[in-house]
Design an enzyme around this catalytic site. Structure first.
Site, PDB file in Angstrom:
ATOM      1  N   TYR A 191      34.132  27.332  43.709  1.00  0.00           N
ATOM      2  CA  TYR A 191      32.567  29.143  44.046  1.00  0.00           C
ATOM      3  C   TYR A 191      33.633  30.252  44.329  1.00  0.00           C
ATOM      4  O   TYR A 191      34.444  30.028  45.486  1.00  0.00           O
ATOM      5  CB  TYR A 191      31.799  28.429  45.210  1.00  0.00           C
ATOM      6  CG  TYR A 191      30.969  29.390  45.507  1.00  0.00           C
ATOM      7  CD1 TYR A 191      30.211  30.079  44.969  1.00  0.00           C
ATOM      8  CD2 TYR A 191      31.008  30.279  46.438  1.00  0.00           C
ATOM      9  CE1 TYR A 191      29.021  30.514  45.122  1.00  0.00           C
ATOM     10  CE2 TYR A 191      30.181  31.095  46.700  1.00  0.00           C
ATOM     11  CZ  TYR A 191      28.903  31.729  45.723  1.00  0.00           C
ATOM     12  OH  TYR A 191      27.964  31.932  46.066  1.00  0.00           O
ATOM     13  N   ASP A 286      41.443  32.345  45.334  1.00  0.00           N
ATOM     14  CA  ASP A 286      40.716  32.504  45.610  1.00  0.00           C
ATOM     15  C   ASP A 286      40.988  32.131  47.000  1.00  0.00           C
ATOM     16  O   ASP A 286      40.521  30.799  47.157  1.00  0.00           O
ATOM     17  CB  ASP A 286      39.196  32.039  45.003  1.00  0.00           C
ATOM     18  CG  ASP A 286      37.987  32.209  45.715  1.00  0.00           C
ATOM     19  OD1 ASP A 286      38.173  32.654  47.030  1.00  0.00           O
ATOM     20  OD2 ASP A 286      36.999  32.088  45.387  1.00  0.00           O
ATOM     21  N   LYS A 314      36.462  35.514  54.663  1.00  0.00           N
ATOM     22  CA  LYS A 314      35.770  34.655  56.480  1.00  0.00           C
ATOM     23  C   LYS A 314      36.972  35.119  57.893  1.00  0.00           C
ATOM     24  O   LYS A 314      36.957  35.921  58.357  1.00  0.00           O
ATOM     25  CB  LYS A 314      36.427  33.312  55.761  1.00  0.00           C
ATOM     26  CG  LYS A 314      35.034  33.574  55.280  1.00  0.00           C
ATOM     27  CD  LYS A 314      35.179  31.304  55.071  1.00  0.00           C
ATOM     28  CE  LYS A 314      34.325  31.274  53.738  1.00  0.00           C
ATOM     29  NZ  LYS A 314      33.089  31.383  54.122  1.00  0.00           N
TER      30      LYS A 314
END
Length: 474
Positions: A191, A286, A314
């Site tokens: 994702y 990523d 994050k």
């Protein structure tokens, strides 16, 4: 902070300052100012209930699509209604019914030093006195940028944005601008945010057709998206052979966290680095999830493989909305206003996110941090798997540093098709049982879990005992 966690006649009381001293590489609980615990056997003080959560969620469904602002929160894959949270501190999170849980979601990764850290909160308080957003440069951007650049091997320049999705959108546009090519490869089950180009279903048929995974995504937006199974280097080679001179980049999660926890085979991650170099394509890691979690320099430091570009999020915002992309200077100088590739954001680099990120990274840079995360996560993962074995369940799983996962299948799990063999119904029962025992896991079999510096050995032992109890009755 003082709290009580009750379940099955065991009351677990603790008090914690939520502050940590520097750890040496031989870090142990003696290096930490946090624990005074007592365990006593007594009757439950109250019955577990989610009545207020249910009422709040029912009201939310009339206000927001599905009652949530991000789909996985709706508990669709585990059954029941979601828990509505009220507060969090250290390794604990509390819902509006007053139930308290040991938290292994950690706001989906950012809370690596623990929730509501006192030092971070104090720094945010001072920053807020000066203003929350300027829409103009601030010195804090320089500070966090220097920290990121010094930590992450691939990054020579960085651009801050507001989310992981935004970072992945920007980095893909940059890869296309720099190479002059349009196609890119992503991996099934990985994702990279909800931008149109990334919403392509896993599986050979839809991969060939370039069909979108969501209504509202035009076919043209995904026609240049190529997919391959994770850990399958031969499939990647075939895609390059079939699309000679057309592929701008490969983007991947160096450790998959969105199909559950799946690690790369050494030959896979080394192979894609070789293939991209041989074909004039860029390699994008990523690291929104793995950045500053597997090691201070992320997965690329941990595996010793340096990509051309990296996305982050994050942890670098310390729990506030943030994202970033960065890489080689010659590539990053394509980004406006230095170059012609346009990307912008009103709240990008805002002082609050920069402050939280700076103080989080300061803590993570202290000696012994990742040794401690590795120690407790190993203890947790092995304990849960051993509990599964003892109670007769087919399970497999693993961990790296402060990231872990397990599947209700014999395994091994190398890609998304393997992960889908997991018994998701059993996971749902396990998840709900762990909630009642005072443990909050990600509400999906296909999500990784996270530990933090605030988790204690007592937290881990409590969790393992709860897991064995739940597994013995499902």
């Amino acid at each position: 902070m003082a709290a009580t966690l009750t379940g099955s006649g065991i009351a677990l009381g603790f008090s914690c300052s939520a502050k940590f001293s520097k750890r040496s590489s031989s870090s142990s609980s003696s290096n930490r100012r946090c624990i005074k615990m007592s365990v006593s056997v007594e009757e439950k003080t109250k019955k577990f209930t989610l009545q207020k959560s249910e009422e709040a969620f029912n009201a939310a469904k009339n206000l927001m699509p599905g009652g949530v602002n991000s789909p996985v929160r709706a508990f669709k894959s585990v059954g029941g209604q979601p828990v509505v949270m009220d507060s969090a501190k250290g390794s604990r999170i509390r819902d509006i019914d007053g139930n308290e849980y040991i938290d292994y979601v950690g706001s989906w990764g950012p809370a690596i030093i623990g929730h509501a850290d006192d030092e971070v909160l104090a720094a945010l308080g001072e920053t807020m006195k000066k203003g929350t957003s300027f829409g103009a440069p601030c010195l804090l951007e320089n500070v966090l940028a220097e920290m990121v650049i010094s930590a992450v091997p691939s990054i020579e320049m960085v651009r801050f944005v507001n989310s992981g999705t935004e970072a992945c959108m920007g980095v893909l546009r940059l890869a296309r601008a720099f190479t002059g090519k349009q196609k890119f490869i992503k991996f099934e089950g990985c994702y990279h945010g909800h931008a149109n180009s990334f919403l392509v279903k896993a599986g050979s048929g839809v991969a060939t057709l370039g069909l979108p995974d969501s209504p509202g995504v035009p076919k043209a937006a995904t026609s240049d998206t190529l997919t391959a199974p994770y850990n399958d280097i031969a499939a990647v080679e075939k895609l390059f052979e079939a699309n000679k001179g057309e592929i701008a980049a490969i983007i991947l999660e160096p450790v998959v966290g969105n199909s559950g926890f799946i690690t790369p085979k050494p030959e896979f991650i080394e192979g894609i680095r070789r293939i991209t170099k041989d074909n004039g394509a860029l390699l994008i890691f990523d690291e929104v999830m793995t950045g500053f979690r597997l090691a201070y320099g992320g997965a690329q430091e941990y595996f010793g493989i340096t990509p051309d570009l990296t996305t982050l999020g994050k942890i670098i915002g310390g729990g506030l909305p943030v994202g970033a992309y960065g890489g080689r200077r010659d590539i990053m100088e394509m980004v406006a206003p230095a170059g012609p590739m346009y990307q912008a954001g009103t709240l990008s680099g805002n002082p609050l996110a920069m402050t939280a990120g700076i103080h989080t990274l300061k803590r993570l840079s202290q000696p012994g941090t990742y040794e401690y995360l590795d120690k407790i996560t190993k203890e947790l993962t092995n304990g849960i798997l051993e509990a599964g074995k003892k109670t007769g369940h087919a399970m497999c799983g693993g961990y790296i540093s402060g990231m872990f996962g397990f599947f209700f299948t014999e395994g091994p799990v190398y890609d998304f098709s393997d992960a889908k063999k997991s018994d998701t119904e059993k996971f749902g029962k396990f998840f709900r049982g762990m909630l009642e025992e005072g443990v909050y896991l990600a509400p999906s079999q296909f999500e990784a879990g996270f530990t933090s510096l605030a988790h204690t050995s007592e937290d881990i032992q409590f969790t393992i005992a709860a897991a064995e109890k739940v597994l013995s009755r499902i």
